[in-house]
Structure formats: C-alpha cells, structure tokens
Design a protein around this motif. Structure first.
Motif, PDB file in Angstrom:
ATOM      1  N   ALA A 159      17.940  12.224  21.404  1.00 17.71           N
ATOM      2  CA  ALA A 159      19.340  12.092  20.986  1.00 17.71           C
ATOM      3  C   ALA A 159      20.223  13.234  21.471  1.00 17.71           C
ATOM      4  N   ALA A 160      19.629  14.301  21.977  1.00 25.62           N
ATOM      5  CA  ALA A 160      20.444  15.390  22.520  1.00 25.62           C
ATOM      6  C   ALA A 160      21.154  14.971  23.800  1.00 25.62           C
ATOM      7  N   ARG A 161      20.673  13.903  24.425  1.00 18.80           N
ATOM      8  CA  ARG A 161      21.289  13.315  25.620  1.00 18.80           C
ATOM      9  C   ARG A 161      21.417  14.323  26.772  1.00 18.80           C
ATOM     10  N   LEU A 162      20.400  15.111  26.965  1.00 22.11           N
ATOM     11  CA  LEU A 162      20.349  16.022  28.095  1.00 22.11           C
ATOM     12  C   LEU A 162      19.528  15.382  29.216  1.00 22.11           C
ATOM     13  N   ASP A 163      19.636  15.928  30.403  1.00 24.89           N
ATOM     14  CA  ASP A 163      19.049  15.313  31.592  1.00 24.89           C
ATOM     15  C   ASP A 163      17.644  15.841  31.839  1.00 24.89           C
ATOM     16  N   PHE A 164      16.654  15.038  31.496  1.00 29.67           N
ATOM     17  CA  PHE A 164      15.273  15.474  31.688  1.00 29.67           C
ATOM     18  C   PHE A 164      14.924  15.622  33.161  1.00 29.67           C
ATOM     19  N   SER A 165      15.397  14.724  33.999  1.00 32.66           N
ATOM     20  CA  SER A 165      15.002  14.771  35.411  1.00 32.66           C
ATOM     21  C   SER A 165      15.433  16.071  36.080  1.00 32.66           C
ATOM     22  N   SER A 166      16.611  16.592  35.720  1.00 32.09           N
ATOM     23  CA  SER A 166      17.045  17.855  36.317  1.00 32.09           C
ATOM     24  C   SER A 166      16.151  19.007  35.878  1.00 32.09           C
ATOM     25  N   GLN A 167      15.674  18.965  34.622  1.00 32.63           N
ATOM     26  CA  GLN A 167      14.770  20.012  34.154  1.00 32.63           C
ATOM     27  C   GLN A 167      13.397  19.864  34.796  1.00 32.63           C
ATOM     28  N   ALA A 168      12.969  18.623  35.000  1.00 37.90           N
ATOM     29  CA  ALA A 168      11.697  18.404  35.679  1.00 37.90           C
ATOM     30  C   ALA A 168      11.738  18.961  37.098  1.00 37.90           C
ATOM     31  N   ARG A 169      12.870  18.835  37.748  1.00 39.12           N
ATOM     32  CA  ARG A 169      13.007  19.369  39.106  1.00 39.12           C
ATOM     33  C   ARG A 169      12.825  20.888  39.134  1.00 39.12           C
ATOM     34  N   ARG A 170      13.218  21.562  38.052  1.00 37.75           N
ATOM     35  CA  ARG A 170      13.159  23.019  37.999  1.00 37.75           C
ATOM     36  C   ARG A 170      11.832  23.542  37.448  1.00 37.75           C
ATOM     37  N   ALA A 171      10.963  22.645  37.008  1.00 36.20           N
ATOM     38  CA  ALA A 171       9.709  23.062  36.376  1.00 36.20           C
ATOM     39  C   ALA A 171       8.709  23.587  37.398  1.00 36.20           C
ATOM     40  N   ASP A 172       7.827  24.448  36.931  1.00 35.01           N
ATOM     41  CA  ASP A 172       6.674  24.852  37.727  1.00 35.01           C
ATOM     42  C   ASP A 172       5.510  23.890  37.524  1.00 35.01           C
ATOM     43  N   VAL A 173       5.420  23.345  36.302  1.00 32.77           N
ATOM     44  CA  VAL A 173       4.351  22.402  35.957  1.00 32.77           C
ATOM     45  C   VAL A 173       4.925  21.368  35.003  1.00 32.77           C
ATOM     46  N   LEU A 225      -0.095  28.630  25.700  1.00 33.87           N
ATOM     47  CA  LEU A 225       0.667  29.005  26.890  1.00 33.87           C
ATOM     48  C   LEU A 225       1.834  29.916  26.532  1.00 33.87           C
ATOM     49  N   VAL A 226       2.485  29.626  25.399  1.00 31.59           N
ATOM     50  CA  VAL A 226       3.569  30.493  24.931  1.00 31.59           C
ATOM     51  C   VAL A 226       3.029  31.894  24.662  1.00 31.59           C
ATOM     52  N   GLU A 227       1.892  31.970  23.979  1.00 29.52           N
ATOM     53  CA  GLU A 227       1.287  33.271  23.667  1.00 29.52           C
ATOM     54  C   GLU A 227       0.868  34.011  24.926  1.00 29.52           C
ATOM     55  N   ARG A 228       0.647  33.281  25.998  1.00 29.11           N
ATOM     56  CA  ARG A 228       0.295  33.880  27.286  1.00 29.11           C
ATOM     57  C   ARG A 228       1.549  34.398  28.007  1.00 29.11           C
ATOM     58  N   GLY A 229       2.730  34.106  27.446  1.00 30.41           N
ATOM     59  CA  GLY A 229       3.969  34.621  28.017  1.00 30.41           C
ATOM     60  C   GLY A 229       4.775  33.627  28.813  1.00 30.41           C
ATOM     61  N   HIS A 230       4.393  32.345  28.793  1.00 26.60           N
ATOM     62  CA  HIS A 230       5.102  31.346  29.591  1.00 26.60           C
ATOM     63  C   HIS A 230       6.220  30.677  28.784  1.00 26.60           C
ATOM     64  N   ASP A 231       7.193  30.126  29.507  1.00 24.04           N
ATOM     65  CA  ASP A 231       8.296  29.386  28.887  1.00 24.04           C
ATOM     66  C   ASP A 231       7.896  27.915  28.795  1.00 24.04           C
ATOM     67  N   VAL A 232       7.876  27.386  27.586  1.00 25.53           N
ATOM     68  CA  VAL A 232       7.403  26.021  27.362  1.00 25.53           C
ATOM     69  C   VAL A 232       8.458  25.225  26.609  1.00 25.53           C
ATOM     70  N   GLU A 233       8.733  24.031  27.092  1.00 22.18           N
ATOM     71  CA  GLU A 233       9.629  23.144  26.353  1.00 22.18           C
ATOM     72  C   GLU A 233       9.108  21.722  26.407  1.00 22.18           C
ATOM     73  N   VAL A 234       9.427  20.986  25.352  1.00 21.38           N
ATOM     74  CA  VAL A 234       8.984  19.600  25.211  1.00 21.38           C
ATOM     75  C   VAL A 234      10.209  18.706  25.093  1.00 21.38           C
ATOM     76  N   TRP A 235      10.247  17.679  25.921  1.00 18.33           N
ATOM     77  CA  TRP A 235      11.322  16.690  25.875  1.00 18.33           C
ATOM     78  C   TRP A 235      10.768  15.410  25.271  1.00 18.33           C
ATOM     79  N   LEU A 236      11.443  14.884  24.249  1.00 13.87           N
ATOM     80  CA  LEU A 236      10.982  13.703  23.527  1.00 13.87           C
ATOM     81  C   LEU A 236      11.617  12.444  24.104  1.00 13.87           C
ATOM     82  N   SER A 237      10.835  11.374  24.170  1.00 14.02           N
ATOM     83  CA  SER A 237      11.335  10.132  24.759  1.00 14.02           C
ATOM     84  C   SER A 237      11.827   9.138  23.720  1.00 14.02           C
ATOM     85  N   ARG A 238      11.270   9.177  22.508  1.00 17.28           N
ATOM     86  CA  ARG A 238      11.660   8.200  21.485  1.00 17.28           C
ATOM     87  C   ARG A 238      12.847   8.690  20.673  1.00 17.28           C
ATOM     88  N   GLN A 239      13.662   7.747  20.255  1.00 20.35           N
ATOM     89  CA  GLN A 239      14.795   8.065  19.398  1.00 20.35           C
ATOM     90  C   GLN A 239      14.301   8.464  18.005  1.00 20.35           C
TER      91      GLN A 239
END
Length: 339
Positions: A65-79, A33-47
């Motif tokens: 451990a970065a303690r960022l808000d996954f739900s806010s990023q999920a709201r902005r996702a296309d998929v 998907l990255v090679e196709r030109g899309h923006d991809v990110e992975v959020w990890l759940s385990r410490q």
C-alpha cells in the motif's frame, strides 16, 4: 565484504501481521545479514492494512500500500531474495537486471522446484536435508531445468532463549486447519474431557475450532509472544500435520523441554529426531494412548522432556546462519551490482 550489501527481498507477507514458519525463518535469516552489517529491506506483494514503511527487527519493510516502485529498487540491489509465490516475478527482474537471485525453498512441491530451475537462481536454500535430496532428484529427472549455481541447507533457525519458558498443562495444536490436524484435535478433546487443550489459530487455512468446554481458542499469536502466550501453557505439543517440510513450532516447543507428538512426515522426522514421538494422524486411539502416557506418567514425561531439550541444543542455528551470510556475500561478490 568491503562495504554493506544492499539486499532486497520480495515476499507476500511478514510478521507480526502474518506469523507462519516460512516467514519467521526468512526473518531470522535476514536478521543475521543485518547483524553482519548489511542493508536489508523487504517489499510486500499482498495488500494489507499496513501502509507505512516501517522497521521490523532491523529490517526495513515496504508494504504494498505504500505504492513505491519495487522494480527500481530491484535494479539497485546487490542481491535479490524471495520465496513461495513471489519467486517467479522476482526472478524475472533478476534476469532482466542481471542480479544474483536467492530462492528460499520451504517445500518440495513441483512448482517450487520449477521456480528454482528457471535459470535466475544463483543460490537455492533448502530448509532440510531431505528437501535438498529431493531437489537433486528433481534436477536429475528434469534435464531442461537450469540447476542453481550453488545450494545450501539452512534449517529454520530457532534461537532457543527466545522461546524457553516453564511448560504448562495443556495439549496444544498451533494452526487448526485440516492439514495441520484441526479435526483430530476436536476428536482428542472429546475423547479426553478432563484434559485441557489449546487451539491456536494459524496464519492460513480454514480453522477448525472446537466448541468444547475443555478447549480454549487462542487467536493468531505473533512470534515474539509465543513463549508467554502459548508455550508457557503447553504440556505437550501436537503436530498431526499431513505435510511438514520441517516443522518450526516443534523446535520452538523443544526449547522448553515440551515433548512433541507428531505425524511422521519426512520433515518432522528430521527436525524432531529421536526426541519426536511419532503417531499416525489417522489413528486417533494411538494418539489418545500416547498423550495419556505422557500426561499421567511423570517418569515418561521427564525422559521425553530431557530428549526435547537435548534436540533443541543440537539445532542451535549459529553455524548455519554464519554459512548463510557467507554464501550471500560470495554470491554478491561473484556478480557485483553497479551503484
């Protein structure tokens, strides 16, 4: 697509800290998907010890451990994308935010299929044809479940050039827990004291690591080091697994023409095809016979190696990865997110 998609995945762990078949499959799919030109990110759940946001193979990785808000990023996702233990919580966000959800399925266990049937799944990806058939049976017998809007089979992608090397001399087992065959490896090493064995520690499960002079224990190996660290030293790969829905390491080994002796799980029968040498995991004597024949008969080994290379070529992942990218784009196009 006229503009890059924002694709957000939620998983429990990622390479290089956690190197298992499911994780490497997902990484290959996200890389496409990255090679196709899309923006991809992975959020990890385990410490884990990793705390900083970083990049892995073009994918932005956000540790727990970065303690960022996954739900806010999920709201902005296309998929949204998930697999294994993270599917239920990711699906809840997908339903709440009205986002298309992609579930990658690595086994036919009932909890896995029930997660797919939760009503949030726009696309279910199965890692083999037999698993796709099992899912069809599940939905036929589970009338209250909600079938995914669409399904796709993507066999765990292995780019052969990344794993090809000149085989070595050892009989190798990768992941030495009981279900993968750790106890059988110890029995084989005792029965074949003149043969070198490699016991490669896996990413999960209690490891059975024989303390024998002909067994070398190799620590947990990142995927990009497997060719140089493991396959370069391997003559035959042993896969006496109790359960495999596919069996990625067998396909990696075949890229080098390394014969694979395996227990006939449905996944291994499909992945190895006619190149596989199948022996029941409970028949130690038959395993000794099969290994000795490969190790002592050059003609037999050459034939098995030729079949392995041919099967590796048949499993070139390019077409299925293209179909995967197209499916994700179509899912997003059918239900575009607001930015």
């Amino acid at each position: 697509m006229s503009k890059p998609l924002r694709i957000v995945a939620r998983v429990h762990a990622m390479p290089p800290q956690h190197n298992a078949g499911a994780e490497h499959m997902l990484v290959c799919m996200l890389q496409a998907l990255v090679e196709r030109g899309h923006d991809v990110e992975v959020w990890l759940s385990r410490q884990s010890e990793m705390a900083d946001v970083h990049e892995y193979s073009g994918i932005r990785v956000v540790p727990s451990a970065a303690r960022l808000d996954f739900s806010s990023q999920a709201r902005r996702a296309d998929v949204l994308v998930s697999h294994l233990e993270c599917v239920p919580t990711t699906a809840a966000l997908a339903r709440g935010f009205g986002k298309p959800m992609v579930v990658v399925c690595h086994n036919d266990h009932r909890p896995t299929l029930r997660d797919v049937a939760s009503g949030a799944t726009a696309l279910a990806v199965y890692n083999s044809q037999w698993m796709s058939s099992e899912a069809d049976l599940f939905f036929a017998e589970f009338p209250t479940g909600v079938k995914p809007q669409r399904t796709l089979v993507v066999r765990p992608p292995v780019h052969a050039k990344r794993y090809a090397t000149k085989p070595g001399q050892a009989v190798t087992l990768i992941n030495c827990n009981e279900d993968k065959g750790g106890r059988l490896l110890a029995e084989l090493a005792q029965r074949m004291p003149a043969q070198q064995f490699l016991a490669v520690e896996g990413a999960y499960g209690e490891q059975i690591l024989p303390d024998l002079p002909n067994v070398e224990i190799v620590g947990h190996v990142p995927g990009d080091k497997m060719a140089a660290t493991v396959y370069r030293r391997t003559r035959v790969l042993a896969m006496p697994s109790r359960y495999e829905s596919w069996g990625r390491t067998g396909v990696e080994a075949m890229a080098s023409g390394i014969p694979v002796v395996a227990h006939p799980t449905r996944g291994l029968c499909e992945s190895l095809g006619e190149a596989g040498i199948f022996v029941d995991r409970n028949d130690t004597e038959a395993w000794v016979t099969a290994l000795q024949q490969l190790l002592t008969d050059p003609a037999e080994y050459r034939l098995a190696s030729k079949r392995a290379r041919a099967r590796s070529a048949e499993l070139d992942p390019a077409r299925e990865l293209d179909a995967w990218c197209t499916a994700v784009e179509e899912v997003a196009g059918a239900r575009p997110a607001t930015r």
